[in-house]
Design an enzyme around this catalytic site. Structure first.
Site, PDB file in Angstrom:
ATOM      1  CB  THR A  11      -0.897   0.030   1.262  1.00 50.42           C
ATOM      2  OG1 THR A  11      -0.050  -0.186   2.396  1.00 50.42           O
ATOM      3  CG2 THR A  11      -1.956  -1.052   1.223  1.00 50.42           C
ATOM      4  CB  VAL A  14       8.607   1.906  -2.762  1.00 54.23           C
ATOM      5  CG1 VAL A  14       9.436   0.896  -3.548  1.00 54.23           C
ATOM      6  CG2 VAL A  14       9.413   3.198  -2.563  1.00 54.23           C
ATOM      7  CB  SER A  40      -3.443  -2.552   4.888  1.00 54.74           C
ATOM      8  OG  SER A  40      -2.927  -1.274   5.056  1.00 54.74           O
ATOM      9  CB  CYS A 128      16.040   6.668  -4.286  1.00 57.99           C
ATOM     10  SG  CYS A 128      15.674   7.499  -2.740  1.00 57.99           S
ATOM     11  CB  SER A 158       7.582  10.589  -3.942  1.00 55.98           C
ATOM     12  OG  SER A 158       8.730  10.697  -4.753  1.00 55.98           O
ATOM     13  CE  LYS A 219      19.417   5.578   4.736  1.00 51.56           C
ATOM     14  NZ  LYS A 219      17.997   5.852   4.411  1.00 51.56           N
ATOM     15  NE  ARG A 241      12.763  14.791   1.677  1.00 53.95           N
ATOM     16  CZ  ARG A 241      13.008  13.508   1.445  1.00 53.95           C
ATOM     17  NH1 ARG A 241      12.969  13.018   0.226  1.00 53.95           N
ATOM     18  NH2 ARG A 241      13.335  12.706   2.428  1.00 53.95           N
ATOM     19  CG  HIS A 248      15.692  11.684  -5.326  1.00 55.69           C
ATOM     20  ND1 HIS A 248      14.545  12.250  -4.832  1.00 55.69           N
ATOM     21  CD2 HIS A 248      16.002  10.660  -4.478  1.00 55.69           C
ATOM     22  CE1 HIS A 248      14.168  11.598  -3.735  1.00 55.69           C
ATOM     23  NE2 HIS A 248      15.031  10.623  -3.506  1.00 55.69           N
TER      24      HIS A 248
HETATM   25  P1  A2P Z   1       0.035   0.139   5.744  1.00 53.12           P
HETATM   26  O1  A2P Z   1      -0.585   0.893   4.615  1.00 53.12           O
HETATM   27  O2  A2P Z   1      -0.782  -1.041   6.165  1.00 53.12           O
HETATM   28  O3  A2P Z   1       0.462   1.005   6.902  1.00 53.12           O
HETATM   29  P2  A2P Z   1       5.109   4.554   2.668  1.00 53.12           P
HETATM   30  O4  A2P Z   1       6.602   4.371   2.605  1.00 53.12           O
HETATM   31  O5  A2P Z   1       4.539   5.056   1.393  1.00 53.12           O
HETATM   32  O6  A2P Z   1       4.688   5.352   3.850  1.00 53.12           O
HETATM   33  O7  A2P Z   1       4.495   3.067   2.872  1.00 53.12           O
HETATM   34  C1  A2P Z   1       4.867   2.213   3.924  1.00 53.12           C
HETATM   35  C2  A2P Z   1       4.395   0.794   3.643  1.00 53.12           C
HETATM   36  O8  A2P Z   1       4.838  -0.053   4.720  1.00 53.12           O
HETATM   37  C3  A2P Z   1       2.884   0.659   3.620  1.00 53.12           C
HETATM   38  O9  A2P Z   1       2.524  -0.319   2.670  1.00 53.12           O
HETATM   39  C4  A2P Z   1       2.571   0.184   5.026  1.00 53.12           C
HETATM   40  O10 A2P Z   1       1.375  -0.546   5.141  1.00 53.12           O
HETATM   41  C5  A2P Z   1       3.730  -0.756   5.260  1.00 53.12           C
HETATM   42  N1  A2P Z   1       3.908  -1.023   6.687  1.00 53.12           N
HETATM   43  C6  A2P Z   1       4.052  -0.128   7.676  1.00 53.12           C
HETATM   44  N2  A2P Z   1       4.179  -0.754   8.879  1.00 53.12           N
HETATM   45  C7  A2P Z   1       4.099  -2.080   8.627  1.00 53.12           C
HETATM   46  C8  A2P Z   1       4.153  -3.257   9.427  1.00 53.12           C
HETATM   47  N3  A2P Z   1       4.316  -3.205  10.740  1.00 53.12           N
HETATM   48  N4  A2P Z   1       4.035  -4.466   8.816  1.00 53.12           N
HETATM   49  C9  A2P Z   1       3.877  -4.531   7.480  1.00 53.12           C
HETATM   50  N5  A2P Z   1       3.818  -3.462   6.659  1.00 53.12           N
HETATM   51  C10 A2P Z   1       3.933  -2.248   7.221  1.00 53.12           C
HETATM   52  C1  11C Z   2      14.468   9.868   0.720  1.00 53.23           C
HETATM   53  N1  11C Z   2      16.288   8.469  -0.028  1.00 53.23           N
HETATM   54  O1  11C Z   2      14.415  10.433  -0.391  1.00 53.23           O
HETATM   55  C2  11C Z   2      15.212   8.572   0.903  1.00 53.23           C
HETATM   56  C3  11C Z   2      14.212   7.475   0.820  1.00 53.23           C
HETATM   57  O2  11C Z   2      17.173   4.284   2.663  1.00 53.23           O
HETATM   58  O3  11C Z   2      15.716   3.577   1.248  1.00 53.23           O
HETATM   59  C4  11C Z   2      14.800   6.088   0.840  1.00 53.23           C
HETATM   60  C5  11C Z   2      15.375   5.720   2.165  1.00 53.23           C
HETATM   61  C6  11C Z   2      16.123   4.435   2.016  1.00 53.23           C
HETATM   62  O4  11C Z   2      13.901  10.293   1.723  1.00 53.23           O
END
Ligand code: A2P
Ligand code: 11C
Length: 343
Positions: A11, A14, A40, A128, A158, A219, A241, A248
């Site tokens: 969700t 990435v 989710s 990235c 993003s 990194k 940022r 980027h």
């Molecule tokens: P969820 O939508 O259920 O919170 P982003 O980097 O765009 O914020 O997305 C983070 C992703 O990592 C989402 O798909 C989120 O799911 C997932 N995520 C966050 N916490 C957990 C967890 N404890 N276990 C599995 N997936 C997770």
């Molecule tokens: C950012 N580069 O633009 C970061 C996101 O270690 O994979 C990716 C962070 C990572 O905020």
């Protein structure tokens, strides 16, 4: 060969791009599952015209999985990537958790594909901002040698996930409406102070380490040396940022070992895999993030020889941080492993 694939973090910013790439690149999927947090679990998700139910990411969810693509944050990878690997999956992890582990290959296929063969169940996808830089610098290193890299980044929101993107939108709308602008996420959700990114530039990505550089900067420094097999390469980074949605950008100064020319670097980059040269000042042709968004390539332009150092060159490198910077590189790792009989 048809593979059972799991997308962890489906969700997220990435995760959704990983799903798009699997379809676009026609990855040989026999079965696929979508994992996320308990929040989710049970919700529906569309993939290739079919509706699937999101499952909670648990150790047991990886039974029977061949390839697990992780992009749900470092703590989820720390807990579950070894569980997936233990159950026979090859993990391609997009978080920073395992990247500097000497047992874990850190791979950009155009640069160090050979490292994949040494895997022990987990492969790390680099940061990235590192990926696009090494993709552009490796062909130059191979042709002329490389001794020094100084980079300043202009990183899209993003990269910090969907919630940061939503905050940029809300802040911009509130600015325009003359309302109060709140900041709760950037520069780092877990740091003490937060600043608006709308109409701003923030010289901090992730938290600070003890040496005054941020984790994002460290990194770029450490991952570049590992991917290029160049522990002696001098690298420094300033990561910033900017209020761009995706893509980027990087201003990079390099020093090469052998004297060369801008024309010779053009030639090398024209023939480099995954690189698109966009460099013609007569027509104001140079890379920009709004044109890189949605594209697979890493774009390079504004190449100039330094005015004081004949072995110094300046470059401008832009790529879609969610594609080559994350989802696309992860799928390319899986494709390379399939071709090399590692899956
Ligand atoms: P969820 O939508 O259920 O919170 P982003 O980097 O765009 O914020 O997305 C983070 C992703 O990592 C989402 O798909 C989120 O799911 C997932 N995520 C966050 N916490 C957990 C967890 N404890 N276990 C599995 N997936 C997770
Ligand atoms: C950012 N580069 O633009 C970061 C996101 O270690 O994979 C990716 C962070 C990572 O905020």
């Amino acid at each position: 060969k048809q593979l059972t694939v799991a997308v962890v973090g489906a969700t997220g910013a990435v995760g959704s791009k990983m799903m798009e790439q699997l379809i676009k690149r026609n990855f040989p999927i026999g079965d696929i599952k979508f994992l996320a947090s308990a929040r989710s679990a049970g919700k529906s998700i569309e993939f290739n015209g079919k509706t699937y139910t999101i499952e909670e990411a648990t150790p047991e969810a990886f039974e029977g999985v061949n390839v697990a693509l992780f992009s749900a944050g470092g703590s989820v990878s720390a807990a579950l990537a070894p569980e997936a690997a233990k159950r026979g999956a090859v993990v391609i992890d997009n978080t920073s958790h395992f990247r500097m582990d000497p047992e874990v290959p850190l791979v950009v296929p155009e640069v160090n594909r050979g490292d994949l063969a040494k895997h022990k169940g987990i492969i790390a996808n680099p940061n990235c901002s590192t990926i696009q830089m090494v993709a552009a610098l490796e062909p130059i290193r191979a042709a002329f040698g490389l001794t020094k890299v100084l980079v300043s980044t202009y990183q899209a929101v993003s990269g910090a996930g969907i919630s940061a993107l939503q905050e940029l939108q809300t802040q911009s709308a509130n600015w325009d409406a003359g309302k109060e602008v709140e900041a709760n996420i950037l520069p780092s959700g877990s740091d003490k102070r937060h600043f608006p990114i709308a109409r701003n530039v923030i010289p901090q990505i992730d938290k600070f380490t003890d040496n005054g550089f941020t984790y994002e900067e460290m990194k770029m420094i450490n991952e570049t040396k590992k991917i290029m097999h160049a522990p002696e390469l001098k690298v420094a980074a300033t990561c910033v940022r900017v209020p761009v949605v995706s893509g980027h950008s990087e201003s990079v100064y390099i020093e090469v070992e052998k004297e060369t020319t801008v024309q010779a670097i053009f030639e090398v980059l024209r023939n480099a895999p995954g690189i698109e040269l966009q460099d013609d000042i007569a027509t104001q042709t140079y890379p920009m993030p709004i044109y890189a968004e949605g594209e697979d390539a890493t774009f390079v332009g504004r190449i100039r020889q330094d005015l004081d150092n004949k072995k110094g060159f300046h470059l401008w490198i832009v790529s879609d941080n969610l594609l080559k910077g994350a989802a696309l590189n992860s799928i390319q790792i899986a494709e390379a492993m399939l071709e090399d009989n590692l899956l």
